[in-house]
Design a protein around this motif. Structure first.
Motif, PDB file in Angstrom:
ATOM      1  N   PRO A  89      78.448  78.399  28.456  1.00 29.71           N
ATOM      2  CA  PRO A  89      77.840  79.288  29.457  1.00 29.71           C
ATOM      3  C   PRO A  89      78.163  78.909  30.893  1.00 29.71           C
ATOM      4  O   PRO A  89      78.397  79.789  31.730  1.00 29.71           O
ATOM      5  CB  PRO A  89      76.337  79.153  29.160  1.00 29.71           C
ATOM      6  N   ASP A  90      78.199  77.594  31.200  1.00 28.22           N
ATOM      7  CA  ASP A  90      78.477  77.204  32.586  1.00 28.22           C
ATOM      8  C   ASP A  90      79.935  77.452  32.957  1.00 28.22           C
ATOM      9  O   ASP A  90      80.261  77.725  34.116  1.00 28.22           O
ATOM     10  CB  ASP A  90      78.108  75.733  32.825  1.00 28.22           C
ATOM     11  N   GLU A  91      80.861  77.376  31.997  1.00 24.92           N
ATOM     12  CA  GLU A  91      82.261  77.706  32.261  1.00 24.92           C
ATOM     13  C   GLU A  91      82.430  79.204  32.499  1.00 24.92           C
ATOM     14  O   GLU A  91      83.178  79.632  33.365  1.00 24.92           O
ATOM     15  CB  GLU A  91      83.140  77.311  31.075  1.00 24.92           C
ATOM     16  N   ARG A  92      81.720  79.974  31.723  1.00 26.75           N
ATOM     17  CA  ARG A  92      81.878  81.424  31.756  1.00 26.75           C
ATOM     18  C   ARG A  92      81.235  82.044  32.997  1.00 26.75           C
ATOM     19  O   ARG A  92      81.752  83.023  33.550  1.00 26.75           O
ATOM     20  CB  ARG A  92      81.263  82.014  30.496  1.00 26.75           C
ATOM     21  N   ALA A  93      80.130  81.490  33.454  1.00 26.83           N
ATOM     22  CA  ALA A  93      79.312  82.137  34.478  1.00 26.83           C
ATOM     23  C   ALA A  93      80.056  82.400  35.779  1.00 26.83           C
ATOM     24  O   ALA A  93      79.844  83.423  36.436  1.00 26.83           O
ATOM     25  CB  ALA A  93      78.072  81.299  34.744  1.00 26.83           C
ATOM     26  N   TRP A  94      80.927  81.494  36.182  1.00 31.72           N
ATOM     27  CA  TRP A  94      81.604  81.633  37.462  1.00 31.72           C
ATOM     28  C   TRP A  94      82.789  82.589  37.403  1.00 31.72           C
ATOM     29  O   TRP A  94      83.313  83.005  38.443  1.00 31.72           O
ATOM     30  CB  TRP A  94      82.081  80.252  37.936  1.00 31.72           C
ATOM     31  N   GLY A  95      83.227  82.936  36.217  1.00 37.59           N
ATOM     32  CA  GLY A  95      84.347  83.847  36.064  1.00 37.59           C
ATOM     33  C   GLY A  95      85.608  83.144  35.621  1.00 37.59           C
ATOM     34  O   GLY A  95      85.644  81.921  35.438  1.00 37.59           O
ATOM     35  N   VAL A  96      86.669  83.927  35.418  1.00 30.45           N
ATOM     36  CA  VAL A  96      87.914  83.405  34.873  1.00 30.45           C
ATOM     37  C   VAL A  96      89.090  83.863  35.733  1.00 30.45           C
ATOM     38  O   VAL A  96      89.003  84.828  36.497  1.00 30.45           O
ATOM     39  CB  VAL A  96      88.127  83.863  33.415  1.00 30.45           C
ATOM     40  N   ILE A  97      90.207  83.144  35.578  1.00 28.23           N
ATOM     41  CA  ILE A  97      91.433  83.478  36.287  1.00 28.23           C
ATOM     42  C   ILE A  97      92.599  83.358  35.315  1.00 28.23           C
ATOM     43  O   ILE A  97      92.569  82.549  34.382  1.00 28.23           O
ATOM     44  CB  ILE A  97      91.650  82.547  37.508  1.00 28.23           C
ATOM     45  N   ALA A  98      93.620  84.199  35.518  1.00 28.17           N
ATOM     46  CA  ALA A  98      94.793  84.169  34.640  1.00 28.17           C
ATOM     47  C   ALA A  98      96.028  84.558  35.436  1.00 28.17           C
ATOM     48  O   ALA A  98      95.944  85.239  36.461  1.00 28.17           O
ATOM     49  CB  ALA A  98      94.609  85.128  33.468  1.00 28.17           C
ATOM     50  N   PHE A  99      97.194  84.095  34.945  1.00 26.63           N
ATOM     51  CA  PHE A  99      98.504  84.519  35.449  1.00 26.63           C
ATOM     52  C   PHE A  99      99.092  85.470  34.424  1.00 26.63           C
ATOM     53  O   PHE A  99      99.091  85.167  33.232  1.00 26.63           O
ATOM     54  CB  PHE A  99      99.460  83.337  35.597  1.00 26.63           C
ATOM     55  N   SER A 100      99.653  86.584  34.873  1.00 28.20           N
ATOM     56  CA  SER A 100     100.220  87.497  33.891  1.00 28.20           C
ATOM     57  C   SER A 100     101.029  88.585  34.572  1.00 28.20           C
ATOM     58  O   SER A 100     100.706  89.019  35.677  1.00 28.20           O
ATOM     59  CB  SER A 100      99.103  88.147  33.062  1.00 28.20           C
ATOM     60  N   SER A 101     102.071  89.068  33.866  1.00 27.19           N
ATOM     61  CA  SER A 101     102.807  90.233  34.331  1.00 27.19           C
ATOM     62  C   SER A 101     102.154  91.518  33.839  1.00 27.19           C
ATOM     63  O   SER A 101     102.581  92.608  34.208  1.00 27.19           O
ATOM     64  CB  SER A 101     104.260  90.180  33.850  1.00 27.19           C
ATOM     65  N   GLY A 102     101.140  91.403  32.970  1.00 23.15           N
ATOM     66  CA  GLY A 102     100.459  92.636  32.599  1.00 23.15           C
ATOM     67  C   GLY A 102      99.618  92.651  31.346  1.00 23.15           C
ATOM     68  O   GLY A 102      98.458  93.048  31.380  1.00 23.15           O
ATOM     69  N   ASN A 103     100.141  92.233  30.181  1.00 24.16           N
ATOM     70  CA  ASN A 103      99.373  92.356  28.949  1.00 24.16           C
ATOM     71  C   ASN A 103      98.252  91.330  28.857  1.00 24.16           C
ATOM     72  O   ASN A 103      97.118  91.659  28.493  1.00 24.16           O
ATOM     73  CB  ASN A 103     100.302  92.259  27.739  1.00 24.16           C
ATOM     74  N   HIS A 104      98.552  90.071  29.169  1.00 23.97           N
ATOM     75  CA  HIS A 104      97.505  89.050  29.213  1.00 23.97           C
ATOM     76  C   HIS A 104      96.488  89.412  30.293  1.00 23.97           C
ATOM     77  O   HIS A 104      95.280  89.215  30.115  1.00 23.97           O
ATOM     78  CB  HIS A 104      98.132  87.687  29.486  1.00 23.97           C
ATOM     79  N   ALA A 105      96.983  89.965  31.398  1.00 26.47           N
ATOM     80  CA  ALA A 105      96.107  90.379  32.492  1.00 26.47           C
ATOM     81  C   ALA A 105      95.062  91.375  32.011  1.00 26.47           C
ATOM     82  O   ALA A 105      93.854  91.224  32.276  1.00 26.47           O
ATOM     83  CB  ALA A 105      96.936  91.000  33.614  1.00 26.47           C
ATOM     84  N   GLN A 106      95.512  92.388  31.310  1.00 27.36           N
ATOM     85  CA  GLN A 106      94.587  93.418  30.839  1.00 27.36           C
ATOM     86  C   GLN A 106      93.623  92.875  29.788  1.00 27.36           C
ATOM     87  O   GLN A 106      92.440  93.213  29.779  1.00 27.36           O
ATOM     88  CB  GLN A 106      95.383  94.590  30.274  1.00 27.36           C
ATOM     89  N   GLY A 107      94.149  92.011  28.902  1.00 27.60           N
ATOM     90  CA  GLY A 107      93.280  91.426  27.891  1.00 27.60           C
ATOM     91  C   GLY A 107      92.171  90.582  28.496  1.00 27.60           C
ATOM     92  O   GLY A 107      91.000  90.688  28.117  1.00 27.60           O
ATOM     93  N   VAL A 108      92.525  89.742  29.470  1.00 25.95           N
ATOM     94  CA  VAL A 108      91.528  88.894  30.126  1.00 25.95           C
ATOM     95  C   VAL A 108      90.547  89.741  30.917  1.00 25.95           C
ATOM     96  O   VAL A 108      89.329  89.508  30.890  1.00 25.95           O
ATOM     97  CB  VAL A 108      92.216  87.850  31.034  1.00 25.95           C
ATOM     98  N   ALA A 109      91.061  90.727  31.640  1.00 27.29           N
ATOM     99  CA  ALA A 109      90.194  91.574  32.459  1.00 27.29           C
ATOM    100  C   ALA A 109      89.145  92.280  31.609  1.00 27.29           C
ATOM    101  O   ALA A 109      87.953  92.302  31.948  1.00 27.29           O
ATOM    102  CB  ALA A 109      91.032  92.591  33.224  1.00 27.29           C
ATOM    103  N   HIS A 110      89.570  92.852  30.501  1.00 28.31           N
ATOM    104  CA  HIS A 110      88.617  93.587  29.658  1.00 28.31           C
ATOM    105  C   HIS A 110      87.653  92.634  28.938  1.00 28.31           C
ATOM    106  O   HIS A 110      86.452  92.922  28.845  1.00 28.31           O
ATOM    107  CB  HIS A 110      89.359  94.445  28.655  1.00 28.31           C
ATOM    108  N   ALA A 111      88.175  91.510  28.442  1.00 25.11           N
ATOM    109  CA  ALA A 111      87.298  90.545  27.767  1.00 25.11           C
ATOM    110  C   ALA A 111      86.252  90.004  28.740  1.00 25.11           C
ATOM    111  O   ALA A 111      85.079  89.811  28.366  1.00 25.11           O
ATOM    112  CB  ALA A 111      88.124  89.402  27.187  1.00 25.11           C
TER     113      ALA A 111
END
Length: 338
Positions: A89-111
């Motif tokens: 929970p403490d890792e998740r609460a602040w949010g996440v960051i990712a590098f991507s040209s597009g598919n990983h980006a969309q997956g992380v954004a929606h998740a």
């Protein structure tokens, strides 16, 4: 953010360009099963498609694992959702960051949106417009950088440090590999009798290594790459990690990575057969044939495994159609191929 938490694996150096993967343990089959349990009901169980007329073109029976029908249009949603749902929970609460040209980006954004947390995606400025637009539409903050001029690692490190964001790597993280491996569990369960090869579109190797662990000895897993970006195929021959001369400029943007991962390559070296290399023209032809005979839309990087199935000799196989997030102009180019 003054009270932001310490980020696992992030260097104290203010000019740091990379993170050391906080989860450097290769996932087990049980890890993949647990990931499948976490994503059940949110990620789709995608079908295996077959068309007898396509078999005739290939000269063998070919089943297509249609990950282009996955939520967000590619297999990347599996790894992103499995990882974010497994964060403390403490890792998740602040949010996440990712590098991507597009598919990983969309997956992380929606998740991230499903867990009601912020996401920041660092994307190259020349990523396909449809992928940038959809990443924003899923709720992410998109930070663009210029390839060859700006260091995405430095940009991401500053953002993560300032905001306390947790990095979700595209492939070289055991949690992500386990999530991608859920695709392999489905293949193993649904694989028709007589199938000997599983052909996988391969960039950094997260999907390929995850499927190889999940499939085990039931079939040979073969990574497939586009010409000019065959770092995995060359690495499997030499026995050590090889790098591409460039990581941009090809049609198959979804799988253009500089080198296989430190976690993924050892798995592929032990569990995978020889790599297969196809041309961009063959990937475009596979896109057209997938549309004509299966009525599915593929992007070039998501079509290379099908191209190998259609235009290379071999036994009956499953080809992973890993993504379908393609710009209209490129898809029209594919439909116009001979």
């Amino acid at each position: 953010m003054d009270d932001a938490p310490v980020i696992p694996g992030l260097s104290d150096d203010p000019d740091a360009t990379i993170w050391e993967a906080p989860f450097e343990t290769t996932p087990t089959l049980e890890d993949i099963r647990q990931a499948a349990s976490r994503i059940k009901g949110r990620a789709l169980r995608t079908p295996l498609l077959n068309a007898p007329l396509l078999d005739g073109i290939a000269g063998r029976r070919v089943w297509v694992k249609a990950e282009c029908l996955q939520v967000t249009g590619s297999f990347k949603f599996r790894g992103a959702l499995a990882t974010i749902s497994g964060l403390a929970p403490d890792e998740r609460a602040w949010g996440v960051i990712a590098f991507s040209s597009g598919n990983h980006a969309q997956g992380v954004a929606h998740a991230a949106a499903l867990h009601d947390i912020p996401s920041v995606i660092v994307m190259p400025h020349d990523a396909p417009a449809v992928k940038i637009e959809r990443t924003r539409a899923y709720g992410a903050e998109v930070v663009l950088y210029r390839r060859g001029e700006e260091d995405r690692g430095q940009i991401g490190a500053r953002l993560a440090r300032d905001r306390g964001l947790t990095l979700i790597k595209p492939f070289d993280d055991g949690r992500v590999i386990a999530g991608q491996g859920t695709c392999g569990l489905e293949v193993a369960q649904d694989m028709p009798e007589g199938v000997e090869d599983v052909l996988v579109c391969c960039g950094g190797g997260g999907l390929t290594s995850g499927i190889a662990i999940a499939v085990g000895e039931a079939a040979h897993v073969r990574p497939v790459e586009p010409e000019g970006y065959d770092d995995v195929a060359r690495s499997l021959v030499s026995g050590e990690i090889e790098r591409n001369d460039r990581e941009a400029g090809g049609l198959c943007d979804a799988i253009l990575t500089p080198a296989p991962g430190r976690l993924t390559f050892p798995v592929m070296a032990v569990r995978c057969g020889a790599g297969i290399v196809v041309s961009e023209e063959e990937a475009l032809r596979a896109m057209r044939l997938a549309w004509e005979y299966l009525r599915i839309v593929l992007e070039p990087g998501g079509a290379v495994a099908l191209a190998a199935a259609l235009f290379r000799e071999g036994p009956d196989c499953v080809a992973i159609a890993s993504g379908g997030n393609v710009d209209r102009a490129v898809f029209e180019q594919a439909l116009a191929t001979a």
